[in-house]
Enzyme design. Sequence first.
Site, PDB file in Angstrom:
ATOM      1  N   CYS A 111       0.838  -1.199   0.000  1.00  0.00           N
ATOM      2  CA  CYS A 111       0.000   0.000   0.000  1.00  0.00           C
ATOM      3  C   CYS A 111       0.875   1.253   0.000  1.00  0.00           C
ATOM      4  CB  CYS A 111      -0.986  -0.037   1.174  1.00  0.00           C
ATOM      5  SG  CYS A 111      -2.367   1.122   0.963  1.00  0.00           S
ATOM      6  N   HIS A 210      -3.576  -4.913   0.865  1.00  0.00           N
ATOM      7  CA  HIS A 210      -3.014  -5.317   2.153  1.00  0.00           C
ATOM      8  C   HIS A 210      -3.004  -6.836   2.279  1.00  0.00           C
ATOM      9  CE1 HIS A 210      -2.467  -1.494   4.344  1.00  0.00           C
ATOM     10  NE2 HIS A 210      -3.370  -1.058   3.481  1.00  0.00           N
ATOM     11  N   GLU A 212      -1.327  -8.690   4.170  1.00  0.00           N
ATOM     12  CA  GLU A 212      -1.224  -9.166   5.553  1.00  0.00           C
ATOM     13  C   GLU A 212      -2.588  -9.471   6.146  1.00  0.00           C
ATOM     14  OE1 GLU A 212      -1.881  -4.757   6.116  1.00  0.00           O
ATOM     15  OE2 GLU A 212      -0.930  -6.071   4.636  1.00  0.00           O
TER      16      GLU A 212
END
Length: 251
Positions: A111, A210, A212
């Site tokens: 990002c 994202h 994660e």
Amino acid sequence: MRRPLIGISAYVEPADWAVWRGVRAVLVPEAYVRAVTAAGGRAVVLPPDDEDGDVLAVLDGLLLAGGADVGPGRYGQSPDPRTEDRPDRDAGELTLLAAALDAGLPVLGVCRGMQLLAVAYGGTLHQHLPDVVGHEAHRPAPGVYGAHPVRFAPGSLAATVLAGVERVNSYHHQAVADPGRLVVTGWAADGVIEAVEDPDRPFVLGVQWHPENEADPRPITALVRAAGRRGPTPPVTVRDEGRGPARPTAV
């Protein structure tokens, strides 16, 4: 054989916990750490520090995390009123990135991290994406992720790492306008740049979403594996003054 050491760039923000309120703290969402650990790596949190990039000498890979906007002055623009930058992060992360590239370390930008990569490679950003695409689907509401289709350039690192991925999450109001010397290898359906990479290096990749927070955080897994393929970092020499010759110490 030790786990690859992955540096994760961190925030400095006011935070609340236990009885403490508004205390400036070094932060990074645990999801990054969990993803690195699940992939077989060891996470090392890196607070902003623009003095030098010497810490990269003991790391095997660098993950530039998401967060606040990149300062427009870094790419020759005046700030939009809706831009919220963090000069300390910009300075510290650009120092880390330069050292990582000099050392040939694998780098993943997430990002904001992808946007910082583009700026470091001479590119520019859209400071407020809804003004460009005419909607707010990439950041539907504060703290709410969007989701959208994505496609990748055949044969690219992004396509290899993300084979079979057709949708990603989304939480950003800025985006890459010009990737500079990077190559664009991923796009959303509305044309927003979703992945960039340096084809002249084994692993320098930026993703606009994202991973994660995805169930299958492939870009982070790929970073850890690329770091592991580099082999262990050489030991650091510690001088034991007055007690004999220098001795190697594992790090």
